[in-house]
Write a protein that holds these residues in place. Structure first.
Motif, short mmCIF file in Angstrom:
data_model
loop_
_atom_site.label_atom_id
_atom_site.label_comp_id
_atom_site.label_asym_id
_atom_site.label_seq_id
_atom_site.Cartn_x
_atom_site.Cartn_y
_atom_site.Cartn_z
N ASN A 96 0.79 -1.23 -0.07
CA ASN A 96 0.01 0.08 0.08
C ASN A 96 0.80 1.12 0.09
O ASN A 96 0.29 2.37 -0.20
CB ASN A 96 -0.92 0.13 1.24
N ALA A 97 2.15 1.07 0.02
CA ALA A 97 3.11 2.45 0.26
C ALA A 97 4.14 2.26 -0.89
O ALA A 97 5.09 2.92 -0.92
CB ALA A 97 3.60 2.47 1.40
N SER A 98 3.75 1.23 -1.89
CA SER A 98 4.76 0.88 -2.94
C SER A 98 4.23 1.24 -4.28
O SER A 98 2.77 0.99 -4.45
CB SER A 98 5.23 -0.62 -2.88
N TYR A 99 4.81 1.80 -5.29
CA TYR A 99 4.25 1.83 -6.68
C TYR A 99 5.08 1.35 -7.72
O TYR A 99 6.33 1.17 -7.73
CB TYR A 99 3.96 3.68 -6.73
N ILE A 100 4.45 1.07 -8.97
CA ILE A 100 4.95 0.96 -9.94
C ILE A 100 4.27 1.58 -11.13
O ILE A 100 2.95 1.24 -11.34
CB ILE A 100 5.46 -0.69 -10.05
N ASP A 101 5.00 2.37 -12.15
CA ASP A 101 4.24 2.83 -13.22
C ASP A 101 4.40 2.22 -14.45
O ASP A 101 5.36 2.40 -14.99
CB ASP A 101 4.63 4.36 -13.30
N THR A 102 3.58 1.56 -14.66
CA THR A 102 3.48 0.64 -15.96
C THR A 102 3.71 1.28 -17.38
O THR A 102 3.99 0.72 -18.10
CB THR A 102 2.55 -0.48 -16.03
N SER A 103 3.07 2.53 -17.20
CA SER A 103 3.02 3.01 -18.57
C SER A 103 4.30 3.76 -18.79
O SER A 103 4.72 4.22 -19.87
CB SER A 103 2.06 4.50 -18.39
N ARG A 104 5.21 3.75 -17.84
CA ARG A 104 6.61 4.20 -17.88
C ARG A 104 7.69 3.28 -18.06
O ARG A 104 9.15 3.42 -18.15
CB ARG A 104 6.96 5.35 -17.14
N VAL A 105 7.38 1.99 -17.78
CA VAL A 105 8.29 0.92 -17.53
C VAL A 105 8.29 0.12 -18.81
O VAL A 105 7.43 -0.29 -19.38
CB VAL A 105 8.21 0.17 -16.48
N GLU A 106 9.55 -0.03 -19.35
CA GLU A 106 9.99 -0.75 -20.58
C GLU A 106 9.77 -2.11 -20.32
O GLU A 106 9.45 -2.79 -21.18
CB GLU A 106 11.30 -0.23 -21.23
N ASN A 107 10.59 -2.59 -19.44
CA ASN A 107 10.52 -3.99 -19.03
C ASN A 107 9.91 -4.17 -17.63
O ASN A 107 10.58 -3.86 -16.83
CB ASN A 107 11.90 -4.70 -19.16
N ILE A 108 8.70 -4.64 -17.40
CA ILE A 108 8.14 -4.81 -16.14
C ILE A 108 8.95 -5.73 -15.33
O ILE A 108 9.26 -5.61 -14.17
CB ILE A 108 6.74 -5.01 -16.26
N GLN A 109 9.24 -7.00 -15.89
CA GLN A 109 9.70 -7.95 -15.22
C GLN A 109 11.21 -7.78 -14.63
O GLN A 109 11.67 -7.73 -13.66
CB GLN A 109 9.87 -9.12 -16.02
N GLU A 110 12.00 -6.82 -15.48
CA GLU A 110 13.29 -6.31 -15.01
C GLU A 110 12.97 -5.57 -13.74
O GLU A 110 13.75 -5.37 -12.80
CB GLU A 110 13.96 -5.74 -16.10
N GLN A 111 12.00 -4.56 -14.01
CA GLN A 111 11.86 -3.59 -12.85
C GLN A 111 11.33 -4.37 -11.57
O GLN A 111 11.84 -4.11 -10.36
CB GLN A 111 10.81 -2.61 -13.18
N LEU A 112 10.54 -5.48 -11.63
CA LEU A 112 10.12 -6.18 -10.75
C LEU A 112 11.29 -7.02 -10.00
O LEU A 112 11.39 -6.96 -8.74
CB LEU A 112 9.01 -7.05 -11.06
N ASP A 113 12.16 -7.26 -10.80
CA ASP A 113 13.33 -7.69 -10.06
C ASP A 113 14.36 -7.03 -9.52
O ASP A 113 14.87 -7.46 -8.33
CB ASP A 113 14.44 -8.64 -11.38
N PHE A 114 14.34 -5.76 -9.98
CA PHE A 114 15.13 -4.90 -9.22
C PHE A 114 14.50 -4.63 -7.94
O PHE A 114 15.21 -4.34 -6.87
CB PHE A 114 15.18 -3.64 -10.04
N GLN A 115 13.15 -4.49 -7.78
CA GLN A 115 12.55 -4.12 -6.37
C GLN A 115 12.70 -5.29 -5.64
O GLN A 115 12.71 -4.99 -4.37
CB GLN A 115 11.09 -3.71 -6.69
N GLN A 116 12.58 -6.50 -6.22
CA GLN A 116 13.19 -7.90 -5.50
C GLN A 116 14.35 -7.73 -4.76
O GLN A 116 14.42 -8.23 -3.73
CB GLN A 116 12.47 -9.10 -6.31
#
Length: 207
Positions: A96-116
């Motif tokens: 509830n305090a975390s965000y991800i802007d899918t409209s600006r993320v080129e590779n969602i999985q890479e961004q999820l990996d980085f947050q992980q």
């Protein structure tokens, strides 16, 4: 003799009263380990997914993604008798305090990996928390100053680790640095394997 008896009784009652207070404190703190809506406990089997991020943003000034974590503890006065402190310290992702802007993320999985990766850094620190508390558990009989000290150290170190990760990897854009950090994180988690949340066995400290 009567005076001595009264002094002994008074001292005994003080210890009993302190014990009751510590027990109540421990009981109350334990409720903090229950997961609330939007929270996710770190697990080696379950990684962060897009659905875990509850906030969607589109402001250009923001980073495309941000994760918030919380290292919780529910340590009471009688925990110095426990075999380990693993289930007394939690590593929680706050969706509830975390965000991800899918409209600006080129590779969602890479961004999820980085947050992980950042969640994994928090897990390293949660395990370090458990280890340090176990090492200093005898001091719990004197109060919770040692817990506050360890908590402050752990959170300060985690902030520095996240900043270093972002700087070294250019916020996940430098693929070579990301790969090197992933390997380092993997090694650190393995070194602290005994201090994972799931382990309930007695831990023999070697250092």
């Amino acid at each position: 003799m009567k005076l001595d008896s009264l002094e002994v009784d008074s001292s005994f009652l003080k210890r009993v009263f302190l014990g009751i207070i510590l027990a109540i404190t421990s009981l109350n703190l334990s409720f903090g380990q229950e997961l609330q809506d939007g929270q996710k406990r770190w697990s080696s089997e379950t990684r962060l997914s897009l659905d875990d991020f509850k906030i969607k943003v589109s402001e250009a000034n923001n980073e495309v993604a941000f994760s918030q974590f919380m290292i919780t503890h529910a340590i009471g006065g009688f925990d110095f008798m426990k075999k380990n402190m693993n289930q007394k310290v939690g590593n929680i992702f706050l969706g509830n305090a975390s965000y991800i802007d899918t409209s600006r993320v080129e590779n969602i999985q890479e961004q999820l990996d980085f947050q992980q990766m950042q969640f994994d850094l928090a897990e390293i620190q949660a395990r370090n928390f458990r280890k340090r508390v176990l090492k200093n558990k005898s001091q719990l009989t004197k109060g919770f100053d040692i817990i506050n000290k360890i908590n402050n150290e752990i959170m300060s170190e985690l902030s520095e680790m996240r900043l270093t990760l972002m700087r070294d990897t250019d916020t996940g854009r430098n693929k070579q640095q990301v790969a090197e950090w992933k390997e380092k994180i993997k090694i650190d988690l393995k070194v602290l394997h005994d201090f994972r949340f799931e382990n309930k066995e007695k831990i023999k400290l070697t250092e």
